[in-house]
Structures are given as structure tokens and as C-alpha cells.
Design an enzyme around this catalytic site. Structure first.
Site, PDB file in Angstrom:
ATOM      1  N   GLN A 144       4.180   5.569  -1.204  1.00  0.00           N
ATOM      2  CA  GLN A 144       4.820   5.333  -2.486  1.00  0.00           C
ATOM      3  C   GLN A 144       5.544   6.595  -2.978  1.00  0.00           C
ATOM      4  OE1 GLN A 144       1.637   3.798  -4.864  1.00  0.00           O
ATOM      5  NE2 GLN A 144       0.314   5.551  -4.541  1.00  0.00           N
ATOM      6  N   HIS A 146      -0.229   4.860  -0.315  1.00  0.00           N
ATOM      7  CA  HIS A 146      -0.777   3.723  -1.053  1.00  0.00           C
ATOM      8  C   HIS A 146      -1.950   3.136  -0.276  1.00  0.00           C
ATOM      9  CE1 HIS A 146       0.033  -0.408  -3.175  1.00  0.00           C
ATOM     10  NE2 HIS A 146      -1.242  -0.076  -3.177  1.00  0.00           N
ATOM     11  N   PHE A 148      -9.327   3.620  -7.129  1.00  0.00           N
ATOM     12  CA  PHE A 148      -8.259   3.228  -6.217  1.00  0.00           C
ATOM     13  C   PHE A 148      -8.706   3.252  -4.760  1.00  0.00           C
ATOM     14  CE2 PHE A 148      -4.203   4.997  -4.156  1.00  0.00           C
ATOM     15  CZ  PHE A 148      -3.698   3.740  -3.883  1.00  0.00           C
ATOM     16  N   HIS A 208     -10.866   0.319  -3.833  1.00  0.00           N
ATOM     17  CA  HIS A 208     -10.042  -0.896  -3.699  1.00  0.00           C
ATOM     18  C   HIS A 208      -9.399  -0.963  -2.322  1.00  0.00           C
ATOM     19  CE1 HIS A 208      -6.917  -3.898  -4.523  1.00  0.00           C
ATOM     20  NE2 HIS A 208      -6.067  -3.025  -3.997  1.00  0.00           N
ATOM     21  N   GLU A 209      -8.835   0.133  -1.848  1.00  0.00           N
ATOM     22  CA  GLU A 209      -8.135   0.116  -0.564  1.00  0.00           C
ATOM     23  C   GLU A 209      -9.096  -0.122   0.602  1.00  0.00           C
ATOM     24  OE1 GLU A 209      -4.767   0.197  -0.010  1.00  0.00           O
ATOM     25  OE2 GLU A 209      -4.736  -0.077  -2.183  1.00  0.00           O
ATOM     26  N   HIS A 257      -8.612  -3.763   2.278  1.00  0.00           N
ATOM     27  CA  HIS A 257      -7.867  -3.640   3.539  1.00  0.00           C
ATOM     28  C   HIS A 257      -8.696  -3.021   4.670  1.00  0.00           C
ATOM     29  CE1 HIS A 257      -4.284  -4.746   1.292  1.00  0.00           C
ATOM     30  NE2 HIS A 257      -4.573  -3.800   0.408  1.00  0.00           N
TER      31      HIS A 257
END
Length: 291
Positions: free
Chosen positions: A65, A95, A149, A152-153, A157
Site C-alpha cells: 500500500q 498490507h 491489524f 487480522h492478516e 489469510h
């Protein structure tokens, strides 16, 4: 004797680990960009209809990003927001590393897991610099939770890259290795494309520069005529491949890139002393596990 798959996995991570040690011990000019969460993932950008539960995967997207596009819209500051640090970030940040399917879908939230920040403590200085959150507040995690964050990743993923990626350390070190080896900021500067300037650049030229540097075509995601993300794609053996389904090319799409785009700069917001908020929380023992 260890299984052959396990030995190969350990061998693969020796190089990333050596590079990450260099990142911490040697001058920052050796890593991108000084010479060397968040914008939507593919699932969020295109809608939940393309999500699939895990059934293996075909390749990776390394989503980078451009902080200027995101940080120039920052209105509220907090100590975990990289946009609020005293000096602006003038390089692409990470990101996420996202498993994808060849037909255009992707897996998400594949396995319940508890995030253990102790596994990545040695990576924290590099993560804070090259993989910061650019937002305040907690991100949605899998199974109805909330967390930083990075959590979350990993949950959304990283859990879908198993068994190629087996834990938090594998996930972050692999992404950092690819980020360092395929240095987008450096490649663009070498071609006289200077992010953070006010100039407009042809999208075709940007794509051609990255394709020439790395041997594979990237994809771009834009917002209001500015580059928000540049995505690199990799085979499962971490060799570059062309990106195909990563962005929506329709002119009325929110992520559509016009013919000419900018890499905007920004002025840091009021919280000038914001630094490593996640590291501070870790040192206080607040982030040892997440559902």
C-alpha cells in the site's frame, strides 16, 4: 529423522531469517526504501461473494500500500497508526500476503487459531517500519473477533496458506522476504518514478517498469486517481507470476485506475510522537493470544 516436507520448509526460511537479521542490525539504507490495515483486501474490495472456504490455493498476492493515499485522509490519531508518526512514510508498506485461486476467488479464515505475538518478537522492529497499520481501531478477525491489524492478516489469510506457511513466524518472515527481494519502491525510483512527488505517471509505464524489474506483471488499485495499492503475484514456490484477477478494471469501480495516476505525499497528523504502539502493548503483556 524429520519428514522431507518439514526439512524443506526449514531450509526455505533460513534465507528470510538472515535478511531480517540484517534489517535490524545494519543501516536502514540496506532495505527498502531508503536506498535500499487498512485498505480492503480482495475479498472486501470485490464483495463477499467471491470468498471460498479453504481447499488449498494456487498462488500468492503480496499487497503493498502507498501510505500517502491513505494517510492524507487521516483525521484521528492513535499510537498504533503509522500515519501519525512524526515523519511521513515515503515507501510502500505491506498490507498482506494473500493465498489466491487461479479462477479469481480466495480462501479466508481457514483454521481457528490463537495469535501468539511471542513468535514474532524478533521481527517487530522490521514489522513496525515496513508493515504498520495505517488506521486506528481494531480490525475484524475471523469468527467474530476483533484485534490488531497483524492478527487480522494472519487469521484471515495466513491460516489459508497451510502447510506451506505453518505459523505466525512463517507468515511474516515469508512476506518480509518477498518484500525485500522484490523492492517496488527502489524499482520505481530507478526508473525515475518518484513516489511522493506531485507528478502524474502513466499506469502503463508503472506496470512496464515493475514487469521489467521482476519478470511479471503487477496489478494496481487506485482511489480518486492515486495509487492505493500495488500488488505482486507469486507462484507457490515464491517465483513471480503475472497478476490477473486482483483488481476490477471497470471505470465505475472504486478501485479503478485512470490512465495517469499520482503517488501523493501527506503531512503527519497531530500525534507526532506516535511510534510502536503494538510493540508497547506486547511489552505490557497484552497481546499474547487472540481467538
Amino acid at each position: 529423522m524429520e519428514p522431507r516436507r518439514q526439512r524443506r520448509g526449514k531450509k526455505r526460511l533460513l534465507l528470510p531469517l538472515s535478511l531480517l537479521c540484517l534489517a535490524v542490525l545494519l543501516p536502514s539504507a540496506l532495505l527498502p526504501p531508503p536506498a535500499s490495515a487498512s485498505s480492503p483486501s480482495p475479498a472486501a474490495a470485490a464483495g463477499g461473494s467471491r470468498k471460498r472456504r479453504w481447499a488449498g490455493f494456487d498462488y500468492y498476492v503480496l499487497a503493498l500500500q502507498w501510505p500517502g493515499t491513505i494517510c492524507r485522509q487521516t483525521s484521528n490519531c492513535c499510537d498504533t497508526n503509522g500515519c501519525c508518526r512524526s515523519k511521513p512514510i515515503k515507501w510502500f508498506t505491506i498490507h498482506g500476503l494473500w493465498p489466491q485461486y487461479n479462477y479469481g476467488g480466495w480462501p479466508s479464515c481457514c483454521r481457528p487459531t490463537k495469535f501468539n505475538i511471542n513468535k514474532i518478537l524478533m521481527l517487530m522492529p522490521v514489522l513496525e517500519k515496513y508493515w504498520p497499520s495505517l488506521y486506528c481501531g481494531s480490525s475484524s478477525t475471523c469468527f467474530g473477533g476483533k484485534g490488531p491489524f497483524w492478527v487480522h492478516e494472519v487469521e484471515t489469510h495466513g491460516t489459508c496458506a497451510y502447510p506451506e506457511i505453518q505459523d505466525e513466524y512463517d507468515y511474516f518472515s515469508t512476506a518480509l522476504y518477498l518484500y525485500s527481494k522484490y523492492n517496488v519502491t527502489k524499482a520505481l525510483r530507478k526508473a525515475h518514478i518518484r513516489p511522493a512527488s506531485s507528478r502524474k505517471y502513466a499506469v502503463g509505464h508503472i506496470v512496464a517498469v515493475i514487469e521489467y524489474a521482476f519478470g511479471a506483471m503487477p496489478s494496481l488499485v487506485c482511489k480518486n486517481g492515486s495509487v492505493q495499492e500495488l500488488r505482486l503475484c507469486f507462484h507457490k514456490d515464491y517465483q513471480p507470476r503475472d497478476c490477473t484477477f486482483e483488481t476490477d478494471k471497470a471505470p465505475n469501480s472504486r478501485s479503478y485506475c485512470p490512465r495517469y495516476v499520482t503517488f501523493p505525499s501527506y503531512k503527519p497528523s497531530v500525534l507526532g510522537n506516535a511510534t510502536e504502539g503494538i510493540s508497547d502493548q506486547a511489552n505490557n503483556g497484552e497481546l499474547h493470544a487472540y481467538g
